[in-house]
Design a protein around this motif. Structure first.
Motif, PDB file in Angstrom:
ATOM      1  N   HIS A 263       0.773  -1.099  -0.030  1.00 12.19           N
ATOM      2  CA  HIS A 263      -0.032   0.076   0.064  1.00 12.19           C
ATOM      3  C   HIS A 263       0.961   1.277  -0.049  1.00 12.19           C
ATOM      4  O   HIS A 263       1.989   1.135   0.235  1.00 12.19           O
ATOM      5  CB  HIS A 263      -1.017  -0.078   1.189  1.00 12.19           C
ATOM      6  CG  HIS A 263      -0.417  -0.012   2.549  1.00 12.19           C
ATOM      7  ND1 HIS A 263       0.611   0.907   3.016  1.00 12.19           N
ATOM      8  CD2 HIS A 263      -0.027  -1.010   3.310  1.00 12.19           C
ATOM      9  CE1 HIS A 263       1.187   0.251   4.245  1.00 12.19           C
ATOM     10  NE2 HIS A 263       0.759  -0.849   4.371  1.00 12.19           N
ATOM     11  N   SER A 264       0.145   2.427  -0.353  1.00 12.29           N
ATOM     12  CA  SER A 264       0.991   3.679  -0.154  1.00 12.29           C
ATOM     13  C   SER A 264       1.589   3.907   1.143  1.00 12.29           C
ATOM     14  O   SER A 264       0.586   3.568   2.087  1.00 12.29           O
ATOM     15  CB  SER A 264       0.330   4.857  -0.688  1.00 12.29           C
ATOM     16  OG  SER A 264       0.926   6.316  -0.786  1.00 12.29           O
ATOM     17  N   PHE A 265       2.574   4.370   1.485  1.00 13.78           N
ATOM     18  CA  PHE A 265       3.214   4.851   2.833  1.00 13.78           C
ATOM     19  C   PHE A 265       3.967   6.136   2.784  1.00 13.78           C
ATOM     20  O   PHE A 265       4.541   6.693   1.555  1.00 13.78           O
ATOM     21  CB  PHE A 265       4.144   3.946   3.336  1.00 13.78           C
ATOM     22  CG  PHE A 265       5.295   3.489   2.632  1.00 13.78           C
ATOM     23  CD1 PHE A 265       6.404   4.317   2.984  1.00 13.78           C
ATOM     24  CD2 PHE A 265       5.527   2.567   1.584  1.00 13.78           C
ATOM     25  CE1 PHE A 265       7.775   4.035   2.474  1.00 13.78           C
ATOM     26  CE2 PHE A 265       6.755   2.650   0.773  1.00 13.78           C
ATOM     27  CZ  PHE A 265       7.959   3.339   1.357  1.00 13.78           C
ATOM     28  N   ASP A 266       4.006   6.804   3.745  1.00 16.67           N
ATOM     29  CA  ASP A 266       4.972   8.026   3.944  1.00 16.67           C
ATOM     30  C   ASP A 266       5.584   8.220   5.224  1.00 16.67           C
ATOM     31  O   ASP A 266       4.811   7.885   6.227  1.00 16.67           O
ATOM     32  CB  ASP A 266       3.847   9.523   3.618  1.00 16.67           C
ATOM     33  CG  ASP A 266       4.677  10.614   3.074  1.00 16.67           C
ATOM     34  OD1 ASP A 266       5.845  10.783   3.217  1.00 16.67           O
ATOM     35  OD2 ASP A 266       4.104  11.392   2.588  1.00 16.67           O
ATOM     36  N   ILE A 267       6.580   8.522   4.993  1.00 16.91           N
ATOM     37  CA  ILE A 267       7.449   8.408   6.297  1.00 16.91           C
ATOM     38  C   ILE A 267       7.806  10.030   6.605  1.00 16.91           C
ATOM     39  O   ILE A 267       8.764  10.368   7.578  1.00 16.91           O
ATOM     40  CB  ILE A 267       8.994   7.787   6.327  1.00 16.91           C
ATOM     41  CG1 ILE A 267       9.663   8.373   5.206  1.00 16.91           C
ATOM     42  CG2 ILE A 267       8.634   6.294   6.209  1.00 16.91           C
ATOM     43  CD1 ILE A 267      11.086   7.518   5.208  1.00 16.91           C
ATOM     44  N   ASP A 268       6.927  11.053   6.123  1.00 14.37           N
ATOM     45  CA  ASP A 268       7.401  12.433   6.045  1.00 14.37           C
ATOM     46  C   ASP A 268       6.078  12.948   6.473  1.00 14.37           C
ATOM     47  O   ASP A 268       5.174  12.286   6.255  1.00 14.37           O
ATOM     48  CB  ASP A 268       7.893  12.968   4.804  1.00 14.37           C
ATOM     49  CG  ASP A 268       8.836  14.051   5.221  1.00 14.37           C
ATOM     50  OD1 ASP A 268       8.814  14.643   6.404  1.00 14.37           O
ATOM     51  OD2 ASP A 268       9.400  14.711   4.131  1.00 14.37           O
ATOM     52  N   HIS A 269       6.014  14.312   6.847  1.00 17.26           N
ATOM     53  CA  HIS A 269       4.722  14.836   7.305  1.00 17.26           C
ATOM     54  C   HIS A 269       4.865  16.137   6.698  1.00 17.26           C
ATOM     55  O   HIS A 269       5.658  17.135   6.258  1.00 17.26           O
ATOM     56  CB  HIS A 269       4.717  15.214   8.757  1.00 17.26           C
ATOM     57  CG  HIS A 269       4.790  13.893   9.662  1.00 17.26           C
ATOM     58  ND1 HIS A 269       3.853  12.859   9.823  1.00 17.26           N
ATOM     59  CD2 HIS A 269       5.857  13.245  10.367  1.00 17.26           C
ATOM     60  CE1 HIS A 269       4.145  12.068  10.203  1.00 17.26           C
ATOM     61  NE2 HIS A 269       5.332  12.020  10.832  1.00 17.26           N
ATOM     62  N   GLU A 270       3.353  16.300   6.141  1.00 12.88           N
ATOM     63  CA  GLU A 270       3.139  17.757   5.512  1.00 12.88           C
ATOM     64  C   GLU A 270       3.675  18.981   6.398  1.00 12.88           C
ATOM     65  O   GLU A 270       3.522  19.054   7.481  1.00 12.88           O
ATOM     66  CB  GLU A 270       1.726  17.838   5.092  1.00 12.88           C
ATOM     67  CG  GLU A 270       1.357  19.053   4.365  1.00 12.88           C
ATOM     68  CD  GLU A 270      -0.236  19.260   3.797  1.00 12.88           C
ATOM     69  OE1 GLU A 270      -0.686  20.053   3.168  1.00 12.88           O
ATOM     70  OE2 GLU A 270      -0.841  18.321   4.197  1.00 12.88           O
ATOM     71  N   GLY A 271       4.500  19.917   5.617  1.00  9.88           N
ATOM     72  CA  GLY A 271       4.685  21.066   6.182  1.00  9.88           C
ATOM     73  C   GLY A 271       6.342  21.108   6.779  1.00  9.88           C
ATOM     74  O   GLY A 271       6.810  22.003   6.963  1.00  9.88           O
ATOM     75  N   THR A 272       6.790  19.877   6.932  1.00  4.99           N
ATOM     76  CA  THR A 272       8.278  19.791   7.171  1.00  4.99           C
ATOM     77  C   THR A 272       9.135  20.471   6.087  1.00  4.99           C
ATOM     78  O   THR A 272       8.850  20.263   5.081  1.00  4.99           O
ATOM     79  CB  THR A 272       8.842  18.470   7.717  1.00  4.99           C
ATOM     80  OG1 THR A 272       8.531  17.588   6.324  1.00  4.99           O
ATOM     81  CG2 THR A 272       7.763  17.886   8.836  1.00  4.99           C
ATOM     82  N   ASP A 273      10.379  20.532   6.402  1.00  2.00           N
ATOM     83  CA  ASP A 273      11.454  21.298   5.371  1.00  2.00           C
ATOM     84  C   ASP A 273      11.362  20.056   4.372  1.00  2.00           C
ATOM     85  O   ASP A 273      11.667  20.355   3.327  1.00  2.00           O
ATOM     86  CB  ASP A 273      12.692  21.556   5.898  1.00  2.00           C
ATOM     87  CG  ASP A 273      12.614  22.813   7.005  1.00  2.00           C
ATOM     88  OD1 ASP A 273      11.538  23.484   6.731  1.00  2.00           O
ATOM     89  OD2 ASP A 273      13.514  23.050   7.911  1.00  2.00           O
ATOM     90  N   SER A 274      11.695  18.769   4.888  1.00  2.41           N
ATOM     91  CA  SER A 274      12.028  17.864   3.864  1.00  2.41           C
ATOM     92  C   SER A 274      10.664  17.508   3.068  1.00  2.41           C
ATOM     93  O   SER A 274      10.912  17.343   1.861  1.00  2.41           O
ATOM     94  CB  SER A 274      12.298  16.491   4.556  1.00  2.41           C
ATOM     95  OG  SER A 274      11.466  16.074   5.438  1.00  2.41           O
ATOM     96  N   TRP A 275       9.502  17.589   3.524  1.00  2.00           N
ATOM     97  CA  TRP A 275       8.462  17.402   2.886  1.00  2.00           C
ATOM     98  C   TRP A 275       8.165  18.874   1.508  1.00  2.00           C
ATOM     99  O   TRP A 275       7.953  18.167   0.469  1.00  2.00           O
ATOM    100  CB  TRP A 275       7.157  17.650   3.645  1.00  2.00           C
ATOM    101  CG  TRP A 275       5.795  17.507   2.728  1.00  2.00           C
ATOM    102  CD1 TRP A 275       5.195  16.298   2.706  1.00  2.00           C
ATOM    103  CD2 TRP A 275       4.935  18.549   2.533  1.00  2.00           C
ATOM    104  NE1 TRP A 275       3.892  16.610   2.099  1.00  2.00           N
ATOM    105  CE2 TRP A 275       3.941  17.767   1.836  1.00  2.00           C
ATOM    106  CE3 TRP A 275       5.231  19.967   2.442  1.00  2.00           C
ATOM    107  CZ2 TRP A 275       2.783  18.911   1.189  1.00  2.00           C
ATOM    108  CZ3 TRP A 275       4.250  20.655   1.928  1.00  2.00           C
ATOM    109  CH2 TRP A 275       3.087  20.051   1.210  1.00  2.00           C
ATOM    110  N   ARG A 276       8.674  19.750   2.132  1.00  3.16           N
ATOM    111  CA  ARG A 276       8.747  20.756   1.008  1.00  3.16           C
ATOM    112  C   ARG A 276       9.654  20.617  -0.201  1.00  3.16           C
ATOM    113  O   ARG A 276       9.449  21.042  -1.222  1.00  3.16           O
ATOM    114  CB  ARG A 276       9.030  22.226   1.770  1.00  3.16           C
ATOM    115  CG  ARG A 276       7.782  22.546   2.732  1.00  3.16           C
ATOM    116  CD  ARG A 276       8.291  23.684   3.503  1.00  3.16           C
ATOM    117  NE  ARG A 276       8.598  24.901   2.455  1.00  3.16           N
ATOM    118  CZ  ARG A 276       9.011  26.085   2.990  1.00  3.16           C
ATOM    119  NH1 ARG A 276       9.316  26.293   4.115  1.00  3.16           N
ATOM    120  NH2 ARG A 276       9.218  27.122   2.082  1.00  3.16           N
TER     121      ARG A 276
END
Length: 394
Positions: A263-276
């Motif tokens: 399934h789709s997964f994400d280890i980052d969160h919206e708004g963090t520098d790395s997400w940007r």
């Protein structure tokens, strides 16, 4: 630089190590050291990146090849009938257990300089002819370094049963294509890429070519030893892997893991520098701190990377435990549980299953070791022994 078999189209590689090594005094030639590697490990390191699955043909105790991390298959015809018996074993194994494979590539275990584009050039040379394509150099033909179509299994078995032994005679009878290879230049010297080692003096003559090869270069062809934990949904794979990691790491060993997600997964969160960074279009983002390093790769429509590609990106480890990937050509532990979504067994249909872990009696183990689901120390012992990792006594 190693050339991957991107156009190999379902090629199984087989290292032939089933000979008696009479000219080496009966010693196991394939396990003799050349620099910091055995001869078989040199061949495996060159051949493994070129094929979809690498196996080894040898007779006798399979455990002596455990450090290579390869599936070992014996001759299917007794009597030590020579390299063609190993070719037959590889063809029959591939037809029975590797759906979609189109051919087998073989190499002797005593040819440490085989070209890194051997497979691609033999495949191209054979084309759609259906003939055997073998390597040829200035020294002469090398019919054991060859591509063998799978439909040769029956005529090869008949040839051996009728007393035939000569590789080149069989090759010429079946239709042949000789693919030329130029000499290689190593350490400023020209050398035949298919030079093989038959006598102790041959081994000594090649030592200078490996003077700069360090111990850190001498690992298994696939890097760290790998074993899988495979089973159906709800079979308890993650719980078992976590317990095995804790057990093995507690013995002072370094353990890496690979987990396949459906399934789709994400280890980052919206708004963090790395997400940007990712949202801006970065193909890779590395997050680094004094405690942790994470590298996120955005596929952006590219195909999911192969397990081999993922393993190649891991750092050094004493053992890598792979969760899932039950169809991959790696040794694996099958886990069964009453609550699993399916009770269809993986073994014995998958010859790479090395043991079974279950929370109920198992009646179809077919000679495989069976462990209770809570016997974690014993399972860890088995895994480490199976991949050839041993903890020094304190």
């Amino acid at each position: 630089m190693t050339t991957p078999a991107t156009d190999s189209g379902g090629i199984v590689g087989c290292i032939l190590a089933g000979g008696l090594s009479r000219r080496m005094g009966g010693s196991d030639k394939s396990l003799m050291m050349l620099g910091p590697r055995t001869l078989a490990a040199h061949v495996a390191a060159r051949l493994s990146p070129q094929v979809d699955l690498l196996i080894l043909n040898a007779n006798g105790d399979k455990d002596r090849f455990a450090p290579l991390g390869l599936l070992v298959i014996p001759d299917g015809i007794p009597g030590h009938l020579g390299p063609l018996a190993g070719v037959l074993a590889a063809l029959e194994f591939t037809r029975a257990h590797v759906p979609g494979a189109r051919a087998v590539i073989t190499s002797p275990a005593d040819t440490p300089f085989i070209p890194e584009d051997l497979v691609a050039r033999l495949v191209t040379g054979a084309g759609e002819s259906g003939h055997i394509a073998y390597a040829a150099s200035k020294v002469g033909p090398h019919p054991v370094c060859a591509l063998w179509p799978l439909d040769l299994a029956e005529p090869l078995r008949a040839y051996l049963s009728d007393g035939g032994r000569k590789v080149l005679d069989f090759v010429r009878d079946q239709g042949e294509i000789a693919v030329p290879f130029e000499p290689a230049t190593l350490a400023g010297q020209e050398i035949d890429p298919f030079v093989n080692i038959n006598r102790p003096e041959d081994l000594g003559a090649l030592e200078p070519f490996f003077a700069n090869l360090t111990e850190s270069d001498a690992g298994t062809p696939t890097g760290s030893p790998v074993i899988g934990v495979a089973g159906w949904k709800n079979s308890g794979k993650t719980t078992l892997v976590a317990r095995l990691v804790a057990e093995i790491a507690g013995r002072g060993l370094r353990v890496a893991t690979v987990k396949h997600a459906h399934h789709s997964f994400d280890i980052d969160h919206e708004g963090t520098d790395s997400w940007r960074h990712r949202e801006a279009g970065a193909s890779e983002v590395a997050l680094v701190s004094s405690r942790r390093l994470a590298i996120q790769t955005e596929l952006r429509g590219d195909p999911e990377p192969s397990l081999d590609a993922v393993l190649a990106r891991l750092g050094p480890a004493d053992v890598v435990i792979v969760e899932g990937y039950k169809g991959e050509a790696i040794p694996k532990i099958e886990i069964r549980r009453r609550e699993a979504a399916s009770h269809d067994p993986l073994a014995p249909a998958d010859p790479l299953v090395a043991a079974i872990v279950a929370d109920h009696p198992v009646n179809d183990a077919a000679g495989l070791p069976v462990f209770a689901i809570d016997a974690v120390p014993a399972i860890a012992d088995f895994i480490l022994d199976h991949v050839g990792v041993h903890v020094a006594a304190s």
